[in-house]
Design a protein around this motif. Structure first.
Motif, mmCIF file in Angstrom:
data_model
loop_
_atom_site.group_PDB
_atom_site.id
_atom_site.type_symbol
_atom_site.label_atom_id
_atom_site.label_comp_id
_atom_site.label_asym_id
_atom_site.label_seq_id
_atom_site.Cartn_x
_atom_site.Cartn_y
_atom_site.Cartn_z
ATOM 1 N N PRO A 253 38.578 48.971 31.686
ATOM 2 C CA PRO A 253 39.729 48.719 32.569
ATOM 3 C C PRO A 253 40.712 47.730 31.935
ATOM 4 C CG PRO A 253 37.655 48.362 33.733
ATOM 5 C CD PRO A 253 37.318 48.574 32.298
ATOM 6 N N VAL B 204 42.282 45.282 33.193
ATOM 7 C CA VAL B 204 42.083 43.859 33.540
ATOM 8 C C VAL B 204 41.205 43.169 32.530
ATOM 9 C CG1 VAL B 204 42.010 42.631 35.718
ATOM 10 C CG2 VAL B 204 41.102 44.920 35.606
ATOM 11 N N VAL B 205 40.179 43.903 32.055
ATOM 12 C CA VAL B 205 39.245 43.305 31.102
ATOM 13 C C VAL B 205 39.966 42.986 29.793
ATOM 14 C CG1 VAL B 205 37.119 43.685 29.821
ATOM 15 C CG2 VAL B 205 37.273 44.429 32.190
ATOM 16 N N PHE B 206 40.900 43.870 29.390
ATOM 17 C CA PHE B 206 41.726 43.557 28.220
ATOM 18 C C PHE B 206 42.542 42.297 28.474
ATOM 19 C CE2 PHE B 206 40.863 47.870 26.880
ATOM 20 C CZ PHE B 206 40.796 47.723 25.512
ATOM 21 N N LEU C 52 41.545 39.759 30.266
ATOM 22 C CA LEU C 52 40.623 38.628 30.051
ATOM 23 C C LEU C 52 40.457 38.348 28.564
ATOM 24 C CD1 LEU C 52 37.811 39.313 32.693
ATOM 25 C CD2 LEU C 52 39.520 37.512 32.730
ATOM 26 N N LEU C 53 40.355 39.439 27.784
ATOM 27 C CA LEU C 53 40.254 39.288 26.330
ATOM 28 C C LEU C 53 41.473 38.550 25.793
ATOM 29 C CD1 LEU C 53 38.868 40.311 23.563
ATOM 30 C CD2 LEU C 53 40.613 42.054 23.638
ATOM 31 N N THR D 146 33.728 37.412 24.791
ATOM 32 C CA THR D 146 34.445 36.702 25.843
ATOM 33 C C THR D 146 33.658 36.733 27.151
ATOM 34 O OG1 THR D 146 36.419 37.616 24.846
ATOM 35 C CG2 THR D 146 36.683 36.560 26.957
ATOM 36 N N THR E 112 43.693 48.124 39.280
ATOM 37 C CA THR E 112 43.971 46.744 39.649
ATOM 38 C C THR E 112 45.186 46.547 40.554
ATOM 39 O OG1 THR E 112 43.157 46.188 37.471
ATOM 40 C CG2 THR E 112 44.221 44.442 38.705
ATOM 41 N N TYR F 140 35.333 35.508 34.873
ATOM 42 C CA TYR F 140 34.668 36.245 33.802
ATOM 43 C C TYR F 140 33.386 36.910 34.294
ATOM 44 C CZ TYR F 140 37.940 34.106 30.602
ATOM 45 O OH TYR F 140 39.085 33.741 29.972
#
Lengths: 292, 314
Positions: A124, A126-128, A130-131, B52, B239, B286
């Motif tokens: 997803p 969103v996870v990118f 966070l990265l 991460t 999202t 996270y």
């Protein structure tokens, strides 16, 4: 003696045909409804936002007052963002595709790369985000800059570009490569002067479509904390900025009714950009794609 | 004399040629290395994401117990006195939206796919397919805006108890968003069914409906299921629609008319608010992201397995 009851058979056939016709119209109506949903979406947004689009809308920065709000910073920000995303993602994507199609032997490492690409395509956005927040914004200290957001977006659309470029390279027939080798060309010369030019239309089309996804993508920017109230134009790649979808997001969530029209106006601008990019992509596909 | 000059010329030419050849050889050796480096970016990205998520989630579990996180039914991270971090309400929010989206998208998607692959003429297909492509290219922020300002008010006419932020409206719109991908993947699966099978059934006197439902659908079944699983994965990861139209009040119940919060929406909420670096709330983002990642990874894995089996059939 009768072997079959003709009226009963006829009746059954008729009911089966009727059933077929009923379901055919059900399927047809479902299709029409799907098209209608799109028409409603577009109609609603145009009717809400069209009156808001004037010259001031393009030359003003965002504002607390809906009638003074404009997309200058967001539009310029999005263009800057694309200036980072386009070269980064296309160069990396095409290079990866060339490696996988022309150089890679079948071994564990290359299978691992392939599995990685298809996995990344399903992560997803969103996870990118966070990265990007962890690696680019904080660790590498790029801040909430065009460069940080651009690199994150590049990684996000990289799998799409790789797959498109792979497909384009695969359509170049083997004979072309063999002809090139027969004339004494080396492997790289063949790849660079024969395969890539032949695959170029397909690569361009896929890249433009991927970029049009990046220009409308909001979630990673939101997660990276890209600001929305910006009253200056970016002066470099490390400058803070805002982008079109972020600006629309900000307007859409404000409680005042008038800002919804501003958001709709922003969406119209975004959609026009997307339609333009898509038509260029389709044009390239139709005009330059050779069929072997 | 003239001969010497000629000889010098030839030698110089040879030197240049060999230098050219050297450069060419170097390029020939360098390029594969550069290409491998480019290809490694994908691996680096995967490791970056894993690193991460794992690292920061570990920090989170230093501060909050794993048991509270996975089995707690209350999610009040912003409560100053007694914050609680039970992820179940967020998962519940995601599930509500995903299920509603599937209720909308699966019947519609299959109906359209059957129509396109079994009934529609070539010209109709030529018209409808680009329209579906447009639908697939609409940014999710646009869908979110549509859900908040158009679908919710309309639904409120029919369901008076519906709040401004709820699960139904974003659910329906997420369904709309994943519709094109279900249609095109299912249609691909149906098109892969050989025509000879269809003709065999038609020759036995079956109607088109019977061919579609009893022959094509079972034959394309695994492809269709794969398309649905993939769509579920996209709905889970979606999202902006849920952030705009779903609200920010996660609760562990089955109500769909009140405000919810999904995993994705929580991540956006934390990052757009100013949760200071290093706070529990910061790390919780996270942990939620990791949970989300596992969910989608699982779905993609299942879809991949199913479609692999499907490919072997023909």
């Amino acid at each position: 003696m009768k072997y079959m009851d003709e009226t009963a058979v006829l009746k059954q056939i008729k009911s089966r045909i009727r059933k077929n016709n009923i379901w055919k119209s059900v399927f047809f109506i479902a299709t029409i409804l799907a098209l209608l949903a799109l028409a409603m979406l577009i109609g609603r947004i145009i009717s809400q936002g069209a009156s808001f689009i004037d010259w001031d809308f393009f030359t003003n920065f965002s504002s607390r007052f809906p009638e003074k709000a404009g997309i200058k910073a967001a539009l310029v920000g999005s263009i800057y963002l694309m200036l980072v995303v386009a070269p980064t993602s296309v160069i990396l994507g095409v290079a990866t595709a060339v490696y996988l199609e022309e150089y890679a032997k079948k071994n564990r490492f290359n299978d691992f790369i392939r599995a990685n690409i298809s996995n990344l395509a399903g992560v997803p956005s969103v996870v990118f985000g966070l990265l990007g927040l962890t690696i680019f914004v904080r660790m590498l200290g790029l801040g909430k800059s065009i460069l940080a957001a651009g690199l994150t977006m590049s990684l996000l659309i990289l799998p799409v570009i790789i797959v498109a470029a792979q497909e384009a390279i695969r359509t170049v027939p083997k004979e072309q490569r063999e002809a090139s080798y027969a004339m004494g060309a080396t492997k790289w010369q063949t790849v660079f002067c024969v395969v890539l030019p032949a695959a170029l239309p397909g690569i361009l089309t896929g890249s433009i479509l991927a970029l049009s996804r990046a220009i409308g993508e909001t979630a990673p920017l939101a997660v990276m904390g890209i600001p929305v109230i910006i009253h200056f134009l970016p002066d470099g790649l490390l400058s803070e900025f805002t982008a079109l979808p972020m600006q629309i997001y900000d307007w859409a969530k404000r409680p005042q009714e008038a800002f919804q029209s501003v958001a709709a106006a922003g969406i119209i601008v975004l959609m026009i950009i997307l339609v333009l990019m898509n038509s260029v992509a389709v044009m390239i596909r139709n005009k330059f794609q050779k069929r072997y | 004399m003239a001969q010497d000059i000629g000889r010098v010329h030839v030698i110089r030419h040879l030197i240049e040629k060999s230098r050219d050849r050297k450069i060419k050889k170097m390029i020939e050796k360098m390029m594969p290395i550069l290409l491998v480096l480019a290809a490694s970016v994908c691996i680096a990205t995967t490791f970056g994401i894993l690193f991460t998520l794992v690292f920061e989630t570990f920090e989170f579990f230093q501060r909050v117990s794993i048991i509270e996180y996975f089995f707690g039914t209350e999610w009040y991270p912003f409560s100053s006195g007694n914050p609680s971090f039970g992820v179940l309400p967020l998962i519940m929010g995601t599930l509500k939206v995903t299920i509603i989206a599937m209720i909308v998208a699966v019947p519609f998607g299959l109906a359209v796919a059957i129509y396109l692959s079994e009934y529609a003429s070539g010209r109709t297909r030529k018209f409808i397919k680009p329209v579906l492509e447009i639908l697939a290219g609409v940014p999710t922020i646009v869908y979110g805006f549509f859900a908040l300002t158009f679908v919710t008010p309309i639904l409120q006419i029919f369901i008076p108890s519906l709040k401004l932020f709820n699960a139904i409206s974003p659910g329906i719109v997420v369904g709309m968003m994943i519709l094109p991908s279900i249609i095109s993947l299912s249609e691909d699966a149906m098109n892969a069914v050989p025509n000879a099978i269809r003709e065999g059934a038609l020759a036995l006197g079956a109607t088109k409906l019977e061919v579609a439902l009893k022959v094509v659908l079972p034959a394309a079944f695994s492809g269709i299921i794969a398309s649905i699983v993939l769509a579920i994965s996209r709905a889970i990861g979606e999202t902006m629609i849920v952030t705009l139209a779903g609200g920010a009040m996660p609760s562990f119940d089955f109500s769909v008319t009140g405000s919810i919060q999904t995993m994705t929406a929580y991540i956006v909420q934390v990052s757009s608010g100013d949760a200071g670096y290093g706070t529990v709330i910061y790390y919780s983002m996270y942990a939620v992201g990791f949970t989300l990642f596992i969910f989608t990874l699982l779905m993609n894995f299942i879809a991949h397995k199913i479609s692999k089996r499907f490919r072997e059939e023909y």
